[in-house]
Design a protein around this motif. Structure first.
Motif, PDB file in Angstrom:
ATOM      1  N   THR A  75     -12.760 -18.088  49.419  1.00 49.41           N
ATOM      2  CA  THR A  75     -13.657 -18.858  50.276  1.00 49.41           C
ATOM      3  C   THR A  75     -15.106 -18.759  49.805  1.00 49.41           C
ATOM      4  N   SER A  76     -15.512 -17.590  49.351  1.00 47.85           N
ATOM      5  CA  SER A  76     -16.895 -17.497  48.874  1.00 47.85           C
ATOM      6  C   SER A  76     -17.080 -18.288  47.584  1.00 47.85           C
ATOM      7  N   MET A  77     -16.063 -18.311  46.732  1.00 47.84           N
ATOM      8  CA  MET A  77     -16.166 -19.069  45.487  1.00 47.84           C
ATOM      9  C   MET A  77     -16.118 -20.569  45.735  1.00 47.84           C
ATOM     10  N   LEU A  78     -15.298 -21.004  46.670  1.00 47.12           N
ATOM     11  CA  LEU A  78     -15.072 -22.435  46.863  1.00 47.12           C
ATOM     12  C   LEU A  78     -16.026 -23.097  47.843  1.00 47.12           C
ATOM     13  N   THR A  79     -16.627 -22.340  48.738  1.00 41.89           N
ATOM     14  CA  THR A  79     -17.473 -22.977  49.740  1.00 41.89           C
ATOM     15  C   THR A  79     -18.951 -22.652  49.585  1.00 41.89           C
ATOM     16  N   LEU A  80     -19.286 -21.416  49.348  1.00 39.02           N
ATOM     17  CA  LEU A  80     -20.690 -21.016  49.349  1.00 39.02           C
ATOM     18  C   LEU A  80     -21.420 -21.379  48.064  1.00 39.02           C
ATOM     19  N   SER A  81     -20.739 -21.272  46.958  1.00 41.32           N
ATOM     20  CA  SER A  81     -21.420 -21.445  45.668  1.00 41.32           C
ATOM     21  C   SER A  81     -20.765 -22.552  44.863  1.00 41.32           C
ATOM     22  N   LYS A  82     -20.769 -23.738  45.366  1.00 38.25           N
ATOM     23  CA  LYS A  82     -20.021 -24.857  44.784  1.00 38.25           C
ATOM     24  C   LYS A  82     -20.013 -24.908  43.254  1.00 38.25           C
ATOM     25  N   ASN A  83     -21.115 -24.624  42.607  1.00 35.63           N
ATOM     26  CA  ASN A  83     -21.136 -24.714  41.146  1.00 35.63           C
ATOM     27  C   ASN A  83     -21.486 -23.398  40.473  1.00 35.63           C
ATOM     28  N   ALA A  84     -21.316 -22.305  41.184  1.00 33.99           N
ATOM     29  CA  ALA A  84     -21.630 -21.002  40.598  1.00 33.99           C
ATOM     30  C   ALA A  84     -20.558 -19.999  41.001  1.00 33.99           C
ATOM     31  N   LEU A  85     -20.215 -19.127  40.081  1.00 32.64           N
ATOM     32  CA  LEU A  85     -19.209 -18.107  40.344  1.00 32.64           C
ATOM     33  C   LEU A  85     -19.878 -16.756  40.526  1.00 32.64           C
TER      34      LEU A  85
END
Length: 116
Positions: A75-85
């Motif tokens: 969820t943090s990868m897919l929602t909070l940082s749309k273009n950053a890992l």
């Protein structure tokens, strides 16, 4: 007919959640399950096109919610940082999935799980 269904289902978060949960349960039937799974994925795709956030519900339907560490990282990868890992999330997922026994299939029958 799909457009009318999308408008109805996406009228609120509650109707969307209820519809997706209902389709998820009904799609477990071997005979017609694939058709309902397709309908669910189509509704999700159209809801995302309308700007709705469907990630949390999609991940829950994929079974990721049963694995809190995976769910939190995804969820943090897919929602909070749309273009950053986040390197911490990537490391956590790598460690979980590099073992002998996979905790969760990456798609679990829902390819959209990884395309929120």
């Amino acid at each position: 007919i799909i457009s009318d269904l999308v408008k109805l289902v996406c009228s609120s978060k509650h109707t969307y959640f209820y519809t997706i949960a209902l389709l998820h349960q009904a799609s477990k039937d071997r005979g017609t399950g694939y058709k309902l799974r397709y309908l669910s994925q189509e509704l999700e795709r159209r809801a995302r096109q309308m700007g709705r956030d469907t990630c949390y519900i999609t991940l829950a339907m994929c079974g990721a919610a049963a694995y809190p560490t995976i769910y939190q990282s995804l969820t943090s990868m897919l929602t909070l940082s749309k273009n950053a890992l986040n390197s911490g999330d990537v490391t956590t997922l790598y460690q979980l999935y590099s073992g002998e026994q996979l905790p969760l299939s990456p798609s679990s029958g829902y390819p959209s799980c990884l395309s929120c």
